[in-house]
Structure formats: structure tokens, C-alpha cells
Design an enzyme around this catalytic site. Structure first.
Site, mmCIF file in Angstrom:
data_model
loop_
_atom_site.group_PDB
_atom_site.id
_atom_site.type_symbol
_atom_site.label_atom_id
_atom_site.label_comp_id
_atom_site.label_asym_id
_atom_site.label_seq_id
_atom_site.Cartn_x
_atom_site.Cartn_y
_atom_site.Cartn_z
ATOM 1 N N ASP A 101 46.731 103.883 41.951
ATOM 2 C CA ASP A 101 47.093 102.802 43.336
ATOM 3 C C ASP A 101 47.556 101.660 42.264
ATOM 4 O OD1 ASP A 101 45.419 104.740 45.507
ATOM 5 O OD2 ASP A 101 44.501 105.543 43.603
ATOM 6 N N GLU A 138 52.043 97.069 50.752
ATOM 7 C CA GLU A 138 52.052 98.152 51.571
ATOM 8 C C GLU A 138 52.019 98.319 52.681
ATOM 9 O OE1 GLU A 138 51.546 102.761 50.663
ATOM 10 O OE2 GLU A 138 52.787 101.771 49.030
ATOM 11 N N ASP A 168 48.715 97.406 46.820
ATOM 12 C CA ASP A 168 49.005 98.215 47.822
ATOM 13 C C ASP A 168 47.099 98.627 48.406
ATOM 14 O OD1 ASP A 168 48.390 101.253 48.442
ATOM 15 O OD2 ASP A 168 47.892 102.143 46.812
#
Length: 184
Positions: A144, A71, A11
Site C-alpha cells: 500500500d 489514488e 493510497d
């Protein structure tokens, strides 16, 4: 012989880069690690990008993932945030490409849908589902890292899926086109 592969999920972010690793053994996933790279203490944006690159290379050299799931940045109202996220993602991708690791991008909604069945799920819902799926004892303070892990799990769920082009307008259409698969 057991079929084994490792998936690194990332991410990307310029404040926190979350990441998680899973091992897939005979089509079953096992949790390996989740963590985050804290970047908020660095003011220079180029230093942040350098650290993202170095940490991603370090993860690749340590765990030897077979694939990376990352992502994709989503379009928001703040163009500057989008640009920063895109740079962070690009640097992480460049690190993977420098080690010749295949990379797949997933939109945040696709990741949430794969994990929870709801493309609009909250970070907390995604984290709780991952905790259940991978039998994690605790969740991190910042989510996260679970977002990075979610990208890896999403990739696992989407691996080997073949698009057949079939579309169904509902359960009745599905049943009609798949009568042999339905138990009566």
C-alpha cells in the site's frame, strides 16, 4: 536557483493508508519516504477517518508538500467497500485542502500505466518498477505504501503535460505529423 517541489502521494484505505513522498529538483525526482498508516486494529470507522485526517495533516506539516496526488477509488462490485474508500479519500483530501495544498486524483489504471506502461500491472510489478526508478534498497511487506509512492511518481510524470488534442492512429500517423522530429 534550483527549482524544487515535494509531492505527497496517497493510497487511501480504511485498513491501510499508504503514502510516499518524492522531491523534484530540476525536473529529477528523488525518493524521500514511504510508509503506511495501519488502521485494521481500530473497529470504529469514525476513529479510522479521524486518524487518516490527522496523519495526512501531520505529513503536510512535517514535509510541506507542494502538491498531493491521490489514488481515486475505482468502481468495484462491493458498494460498501467503495463507500468506505470514498470516505477515506475524502478525509485525506479535506486534510490537504485544510492546508491549501493542491490535490490531483488519478485512477489506478492511470497510475499503473505511468509507472509500468501497463494499466493492468500488478501491485508487485508497480513496486518493482518503483524500486528500480528510485533505487530503493528494499520493498515493504505491504504494498500500500508503494501504491502511495506510485501516485506521487505518476503526478511527477504528468506534471506540465499540455493536452494538444492531437491523436495518432499509429506510428505511421505520428511520423507523418512529426517529420521534423524524426531522425533519418
Amino acid at each position: 536557483m534550483a527549482e524544487e517541489r515535494i509531492i505527497l502521494g496517497i493510497d487511501p484505505g480504511t485498513t491501510i493508508m499508504g503514502f510516499g513522498l518524492i522531491k523534484v529538483v530540476n525536473k529529477k525526482m528523488e525518493f524521500m519516504q514511504l510508509n503506511e498508516l495501519l488502521l485494521s486494529k481500530y473497529k470504529d470507522p469514525y476513529v479510522k477517518l479521524k486518524l487518516i485526517f490527522e496523519r495526512t495533516v501531520e505529513l503536510i506539516d512535517t514535509y510541506h508538500p507542494d502538491e498531493i496526488a491521490i489514488e481515486a477509488p475505482f468502481f468495484g462490485k462491493n458498494v460498501q467497500s467503495m463507500l468506505k474508500l470514498g470516505r477515506a479519500q475524502g478525509v485525506a483530501m479535506a486534510a490537504g485542502l485544510s492546508r491549501e495544498v493542491p490535490i490531483t486524483e488519478y485512477l489506478p489504471k492511470k497510475i499503473k500505466m505511468a509507472i509500468t506502461g501497463n494499466g493492468n500491472a500488478s501491485k508487485e510489478q508497480v513496486a518493482k518498477m518503483l524500486q528500480s526508478l528510485l533505487k530503493l534498497k528494499t520493498l515493504p511487506k505491504n504494498l500500500d505504501s508503494t501504491d502511495g509512492l506510485a501516485a506521487a511518481v505518476c503526478h511527477f510524470y504528468n506534471s506540465g503535460k499540455i493536452e494538444t488534442g492531437k491523436q495518432y492512429s499509429g506510428w505511421d500517423a505520428f511520423v507523418k505529423q512529426n517529420e521534423k522530429r524524426v531522425k533519418k
